[in-house]
Design a protein around this motif. Structure first.
Motif, PDB file in Angstrom:
ATOM      1  N   THR A 443       0.838  -1.205   0.000  1.00 17.69           N
ATOM      2  CA  THR A 443       0.000   0.000   0.000  1.00 17.69           C
ATOM      3  C   THR A 443       0.870   1.250   0.000  1.00 17.69           C
ATOM      4  N   ALA A 444       1.923   1.251   0.806  1.00 17.51           N
ATOM      5  CA  ALA A 444       2.842   2.390   0.843  1.00 17.51           C
ATOM      6  C   ALA A 444       3.456   2.638  -0.529  1.00 17.51           C
ATOM      7  N   ASP A 445       3.826   1.560  -1.224  1.00 18.18           N
ATOM      8  CA  ASP A 445       4.436   1.705  -2.538  1.00 18.18           C
ATOM      9  C   ASP A 445       3.457   2.304  -3.547  1.00 18.18           C
ATOM     10  N   HIS A 446       2.220   1.832  -3.534  1.00 20.99           N
ATOM     11  CA  HIS A 446       1.214   2.367  -4.464  1.00 20.99           C
ATOM     12  C   HIS A 446       0.883   3.826  -4.152  1.00 20.99           C
ATOM     13  N   LEU A 447       0.985   4.225  -2.902  1.00 22.79           N
ATOM     14  CA  LEU A 447       0.683   5.608  -2.534  1.00 22.79           C
ATOM     15  C   LEU A 447       1.801   6.573  -2.920  1.00 22.79           C
ATOM     16  N   ALA A 448       3.006   6.049  -3.160  1.00 23.68           N
ATOM     17  CA  ALA A 448       4.165   6.922  -3.391  1.00 23.68           C
ATOM     18  C   ALA A 448       3.937   7.893  -4.533  1.00 23.68           C
ATOM     19  N   ASN A 449       3.376   7.418  -5.637  1.00 24.36           N
ATOM     20  CA  ASN A 449       3.164   8.293  -6.792  1.00 24.36           C
ATOM     21  C   ASN A 449       2.212   9.432  -6.448  1.00 24.36           C
ATOM     22  N   PHE A 450       1.186   9.118  -5.673  1.00 25.27           N
ATOM     23  CA  PHE A 450       0.217  10.154  -5.300  1.00 25.27           C
ATOM     24  C   PHE A 450       0.844  11.153  -4.333  1.00 25.27           C
ATOM     25  N   HIS A 451       1.660  10.651  -3.409  1.00 24.60           N
ATOM     26  CA  HIS A 451       2.369  11.562  -2.502  1.00 24.60           C
ATOM     27  C   HIS A 451       3.246  12.530  -3.294  1.00 24.60           C
ATOM     28  N   SER A 452       3.911  12.013  -4.305  1.00 28.22           N
ATOM     29  CA  SER A 452       4.817  12.846  -5.103  1.00 28.22           C
ATOM     30  C   SER A 452       4.046  13.925  -5.852  1.00 28.22           C
ATOM     31  N   VAL A 453       2.966  13.532  -6.514  1.00 26.33           N
ATOM     32  CA  VAL A 453       2.176  14.488  -7.303  1.00 26.33           C
ATOM     33  C   VAL A 453       1.553  15.557  -6.415  1.00 26.33           C
ATOM     34  N   GLU A 454       1.072  15.151  -5.241  1.00 31.92           N
ATOM     35  CA  GLU A 454       0.390  16.078  -4.331  1.00 31.92           C
ATOM     36  C   GLU A 454       1.350  16.778  -3.365  1.00 31.92           C
ATOM     37  N   SER A 455       2.647  16.475  -3.478  1.00 28.13           N
ATOM     38  CA  SER A 455       3.671  17.061  -2.587  1.00 28.13           C
ATOM     39  C   SER A 455       3.404  16.750  -1.108  1.00 28.13           C
ATOM     40  N   ASP A 456       2.867  15.572  -0.843  1.00 29.92           N
ATOM     41  CA  ASP A 456       2.614  15.143   0.540  1.00 29.92           C
ATOM     42  C   ASP A 456       3.856  14.411   1.062  1.00 29.92           C
ATOM     43  N   TYR A 457       4.955  15.150   1.201  1.00 32.81           N
ATOM     44  CA  TYR A 457       6.231  14.506   1.501  1.00 32.81           C
ATOM     45  C   TYR A 457       6.284  13.947   2.921  1.00 32.81           C
ATOM     46  N   SER A 458       5.680  14.630   3.871  1.00 30.58           N
ATOM     47  CA  SER A 458       5.689  14.125   5.252  1.00 30.58           C
ATOM     48  C   SER A 458       4.924  12.815   5.356  1.00 30.58           C
ATOM     49  N   ASP A 459       3.768  12.728   4.691  1.00 31.42           N
ATOM     50  CA  ASP A 459       3.006  11.480   4.684  1.00 31.42           C
ATOM     51  C   ASP A 459       3.771  10.382   3.941  1.00 31.42           C
ATOM     52  N   TRP A 460       4.459  10.773   2.898  1.00 32.76           N
ATOM     53  CA  TRP A 460       5.263   9.812   2.144  1.00 32.76           C
ATOM     54  C   TRP A 460       6.306   9.175   3.062  1.00 32.76           C
ATOM     55  N   ILE A 461       6.977   9.993   3.829  1.00 31.61           N
ATOM     56  CA  ILE A 461       7.992   9.473   4.755  1.00 31.61           C
ATOM     57  C   ILE A 461       7.350   8.595   5.823  1.00 31.61           C
ATOM     58  N   LEU A 462       6.221   9.034   6.368  1.00 33.42           N
ATOM     59  CA  LEU A 462       5.526   8.249   7.389  1.00 33.42           C
ATOM     60  C   LEU A 462       5.155   6.869   6.863  1.00 33.42           C
ATOM     61  N   CYS A 463       4.569   6.826   5.666  1.00 28.41           N
ATOM     62  CA  CYS A 463       4.159   5.541   5.083  1.00 28.41           C
ATOM     63  C   CYS A 463       5.356   4.659   4.766  1.00 28.41           C
ATOM     64  N   ASN A 464       6.399   5.253   4.172  1.00 22.27           N
ATOM     65  CA  ASN A 464       7.526   4.432   3.761  1.00 22.27           C
ATOM     66  C   ASN A 464       8.361   3.931   4.936  1.00 22.27           C
ATOM     67  N   LYS A 465       8.382   4.672   6.033  1.00 25.30           N
ATOM     68  CA  LYS A 465       9.071   4.158   7.219  1.00 25.30           C
ATOM     69  C   LYS A 465       8.343   2.942   7.763  1.00 25.30           C
ATOM     70  N   ALA A 466       7.009   3.013   7.791  1.00 27.99           N
ATOM     71  CA  ALA A 466       6.233   1.840   8.220  1.00 27.99           C
ATOM     72  C   ALA A 466       6.422   0.693   7.229  1.00 27.99           C
ATOM     73  N   GLY A 467       6.382   1.024   5.921  1.00 24.87           N
ATOM     74  CA  GLY A 467       6.564   0.005   4.899  1.00 24.87           C
ATOM     75  C   GLY A 467       7.939  -0.633   4.948  1.00 24.87           C
ATOM     76  N   LEU A 468       8.962   0.167   5.273  1.00 22.99           N
ATOM     77  CA  LEU A 468      10.324  -0.367   5.379  1.00 22.99           C
ATOM     78  C   LEU A 468      10.426  -1.383   6.507  1.00 22.99           C
ATOM     79  N   ALA A 469       9.835  -1.043   7.658  1.00 24.10           N
ATOM     80  CA  ALA A 469       9.858  -1.979   8.792  1.00 24.10           C
ATOM     81  C   ALA A 469       9.141  -3.276   8.430  1.00 24.10           C
ATOM     82  N   ALA A 470       8.001  -3.136   7.736  1.00 27.92           N
ATOM     83  CA  ALA A 470       7.234  -4.323   7.354  1.00 27.92           C
ATOM     84  C   ALA A 470       7.997  -5.173   6.334  1.00 27.92           C
TER      85      ALA A 470
END
Length: 889
Positions: A443-470
């Motif tokens: 889910t984090a990976d699929h959201l990455a493109n949307f985070h980039s387009v919408e400039s939601d960089y803080s949420d991108w980091i939050l999701c990917n840190k959780a995704g990295l641990a998983a």
């Protein structure tokens, strides 16, 4: 228990009286709290009898008003307006809203304010409609008749006769009937007076839309100013004045709900030595928040529970599911997934809950929202009443649905992600907490493109840190590399270059181990871009070059062209225009070979034009700009067109073609204004202002800078606003108007800090330092330069840090701290070598040689003289390459 007669009243005795009191069992209680639904206390009703009873024709039963009442001006204005209209029917208002929002307080203040309009009195009853045992209208009618002077033996026994007697008695009166906490239309319909001179004021958690003739008044929570004003009145202005930020946070934690703030305020009143920060700290923990919000016999949980207990089994099940939703607002489909139920069935249940003000409709169709405190209550009920397995299965279904939608190809996917974004982000964290690892990182990976387009960089980091641990937990190497790569991109966009570089290098290492060449090339390009931002030129060159090689081996023409363009831009930045142009030519050849679209061709020609202009080949630059503009017009990219026109105008200006440059600038500015492009307007005006400033045409420059600050929407473009203030201040510094310069820089500094604009903040601090240095305030100049250097160190850009160190060194020399200056210049020279800025490194080496000569250390002076000679040779080599004839583009 019987109530003692008040002074001057006569108690009615006899068995009939006792039976009647036991049957009616109603008494009005005092209104003691803001927003608390005033419950009819069960006790004997005191009345009069005989001649004295008949004289009592003007009941004034409204409870007392409260001094800390706040806001609601628009509601009172609406009621006043409706009372000013002569109607043939009684005015009826239904004040509805969620529990604790202050409906009762509004009704009581309205009744007290309007009492003179109703000379025949005010009747008041609380109907306990929110609970499971609402008052019987039969009992209320009996009391109303008694209070209006009807004797016991005159009161009819059957309901229809009671209604007839009540209507007959008030038919000619000007009376206000206040019915608090109504359950439904049936409960209040027969209690409303019939006289056009009368009125009924009803409060309810439901809008009672079917009540004939009623005007609906919906009550929402307070705004932040109203919350603050309430706390000032309750606790005293002095106690709030020193803790305004804490007062705002307390208001937000309480969801700006009047009753919640009243409870928190009551606790603070009992503890006068407590700072507001302590109450805020107690309430921050969501797990304890509802428990903390209680005072005396009032608790938020109990108020909400009253409404919950009146729900049907179906409604309560849906309400508990709402507590498990993950965003401020939620869709019908998300609740359907949580409950594994039919959407139409769920929608009907949600509409019922909205009708009871337990939730409310959102602005979007098929979406609802819920107050933060009500959500905590709903979640609490779900955890308490449903098994852990049931809750877990519900949440897993919801998150699985998120991934299914993201993996689909719906044309409205972007809109869906925008609506569901808070829930999607929270869902990734929840999946990580529950060790649903594949769901999490996918889910984090699929959201990455949307985070980039919408400039939601803080949420991108939050999701990917959780995704990295998983991903690491379940051994998903691809997931690990993707999460690291996303963390690098998001960190770079937040100007965290050091973090970005570390993440990207780790991502590259994993993809190399997996032998995934295309992913390696992608990450190498990202490393090159990040290294360029840091001005680590060597690593940027090597990363871009390897990226080109891999893309070429794979036959990936778009990737190869992108990396070549980046190399061209990088070499142009360091003054190696010969090499830069060759890379742009290679990019153009690939674009033509791949039959690239106009957007790609336009970008290539733009790079070439900029490079040629920097190399001093102005005629050739104009030719490239015209080709870029032609392709941009074909692509119908208005934003890019105005930029290229403005840059072409700048080259024309350098060529001395002022009229042609002016015409081109005007076209660019017209396009920006047609598009309402505030940033574009500001940039073009800024370019013109700088041109006049360099020509010392200060009056024209000042007018243009002022125009930028007056441009509509400029406050929403912090970068443009900061740069304008900074450059205008720089101009005033050169004119030695230091007071005006500092005034502008103070504004720029505040905006940069507010919006966390690190590069702009560094520039502003350095400009302020320079102004103070010129004004001979060297100590303060040094302090600002050091602050800028600290920020630049965290930022991770060698270019910005070198600029800061130069300013620190100048200030240290001004204070005769020459040895300290030498240490600073040594680090500055190291950074200039890293950036391949050999001419600047030469100047710094010469400065160091001079310093050590002045200090009498001949060995160090000689060392830096040798270094200066090395930099001279390198600079001459680069300059000779620049002078070589450039191939025709």
């Amino acid at each position: 228990m019987r109530t003692s007669p008040l002074p001057g009243q006569i108690s009615v005795a006899g068995s009939y009286m006792q039976q009647e009191e036991e049957r009616t069992n109603l008494r009005i209680s005092d209104h003691a709290t803001v927003g608390k639904a005033v419950v009819i206390e069960h006790a004997g009703h005191v009345s009069l009898s005989g001649p004295e009873l008949k004289q009592r024709r003007h009941p004034l039963q409204i409870p007392r008003d409260i001094p800390e009442f706040t806001g609601r001006k628009e509601i009172f204005e609406r009621i006043n307006e409706s009372l000013a209209i002569n109607l043939e029917t009684p005015a009826i208002w239904v004040i509805s809203g969620m529990a604790g929002v202050g409906k009762t307080s509004i009704a009581i203040r309205t009744a007290n304010r309007q009492s003179k309009r109703f000379p025949d009195g005010i009747l008041y009853a609380t109907l306990a409609g929110a609970g499971s045992n609402p008052a019987d209208p039969h009992e209320v009618l009996v009391r109303f008749l008694k209070d209006l002077g009807v004797t016991f033996d005159e009161i009819p026994g059957d309901y229809e006769s009671l209604v007839t007697a009540y209507r007959t008695l008030v038919a000619t009166k000007a009376i206000l009937v206040v019915l608090d906490d109504a359950a439904d239309t049936a409960q209040v319909n027969d209690l409303i007076p019939t006289s056009p001179r009368s009125a009924a004021l009803i409060t309810s958690r439901r809008p009672l839309a079917m009540l004939p003739g009623a005007q609906s008044i919906s009550v929402d929570v307070w705004n932040l100013d109203e919350c603050t004003q309430f706390l000032k009145i309750l606790l005293g202005a002095n106690r709030i004045a020193d803790s305004i930020d804490e007062a705002h946070e307390l208001s937000e934690i309480c969801g700006r709900l009047p009753l919640a703030l009243r409870i928190a305020g009551a606790q603070l009143l009992r503890r006068p030595l407590w700072p507001l920060a302590r109450m805020v700290s107690r309430l921050r923990d969501e797990q304890r928040r509802l428990e903390v919000l209680r005072a005396d016999d009032i608790a938020i949980r109990s108020v909400f529970a009253t409404a919950y207990e009146s729900l049907t089994d179906v409604q309560s099940r849906i309400f508990r599911a709402v507590g498990l939703t993950l965003g401020f607002s939620f869709s019908v489909e998300s609740v359907a997934r949580l409950t594994d139920a039919d959407e139409y069935f769920v929608e009907d249940a949600l509409e019922d809950l909205a009708d009871r003000h337990l939730i409310s409709p959102d602005d979007m169709p098929d979406r609802f929202k819920i107050h933060d405190l009500m959500r905590l209550f709903a979640k609490e009920r779900a955890v308490d009443q449903d098994s852990p397995a049931t809750v877990s299965e519900s949440l897993h279904r919801l998150l699985q649905w998120h991934l299914e939608v993201l993996e689909g190809d719906s044309p409205s996917i972007r809109k869906w992600v925008r609506q569901e974004r808070p829930g999607l982000v929270a869902g990734v964290s929840l999946a990580n907490e529950n060790h649903w690892d594949y769901l999490c990182w996918k889910t984090a990976d699929h959201l990455a493109n949307f985070h980039s387009v919408e400039s939601d960089y803080s949420d991108w980091i939050l999701c990917n840190k959780a995704g990295l641990a998983a991903a690491r937990r379940c051994g998903a190497r691809e997931g690990e590399a993707l999460m690291l790569g996303g963390l690098g991109q998001a960190s770079r966009n937040l100007n965290r270059f050091n973090d970005a570089r570390s993440y990207l290098e780790d991502s590259l290492k994993v993809f190399r181990e997996m032998k995934n060449l295309e992913r390696c090339a992608d990450v190498l390009w990202e490393i090159g871009k990040t290294s360029s931002g840091q001005w680590d030129v060597g690593r940027a060159m090597s990363a871009y070059s390897e990226s080109v090689e891999i893309y070429a081996a794979l036959g990936h023409l778009p990737g190869q062209a992108r990396a070549l363009h980046a190399l061209g831009h990088l070499y142009s930045e360091i003054g190696r225009h010969d090499k830069a142009l060759r890379y742009f030519q290679e990019e153009l050849a690939l674009a033509i070979k791949a039959s690239a679209n106009s957007n790609s061709l336009s970008t290539t020609y733009q790079g070439m034009a900029s490079c040629l202009a920097a190399a001093g080949m102005l005629e050739e630059s104009i030719d490239a700009y015209e080709k870029a503009i032609f392709e941009t017009r074909a692509a119908k990219d208005q934003k890019a067109l105005q930029i290229r026109l403005a840059r072409k105008a700048g080259v024309l200006q350098r060529m001395g073609k002022a009229d042609e440059a002016s015409t081109t600038y005007e076209e660019a500015l017209r396009l920006a204004r047609e598009q309402n492009d505030t940033s574009g307007i500001a940039w073009i005006l800024h370019t013109l202002a700088d041109k006049h400033e360099k020509a010392k045409e200060y009056e024209e420059a000042d007018c243009l800078y002022a125009d930028i600050l007056n441009t509509a929407g400029i406050d929403e473009v912090p970068e443009g606003l900061i740069n304008t203030l900074h450059c205008w201040a720089d101009s005033y510094t050169r004119r030695e108007n230091f007071g005006r310069a500092i005034e502008l820089l103070d504004k720029a500094q505040d905006i940069a800090r507010q919006h966390d604009r690190v590069p702009e903040l560094i520039k502003v601090l350095l400009c302020r330092s320079a102004a103070l240095q010129k004004n001979e305030d060297i100590d303060e100049a040094l302090s600002l330069a050091r602050e800028a250097a600290d920020i630049a160190t965290s930022y991770g850009s060698a270019k910005h840090l070198a600029q800061c160190l130069r300013r620190v060194g100048v200030s240290l020399r001004g204070l005769d701290r020459i040895e300290d200056a030498a240490k600073v210049y040594t680090e500055k020279m190291r950074l200039e070598v890293l950036m391949q800025q050999h001419e600047r490194a030469l100047e710094t080496a010469q400065e160091l040689s001079s310093i050590w000569t002045e200090l009498g250390d001949t060995d160090k002076a000689e060392f830096y003289s040798v270094r200066a000679l090395e930099f001279t040779r390198e600079a001459e080599r680069v300059t000779s390459e620049k002078r070589k004839p450039l191939e025709s583009h």
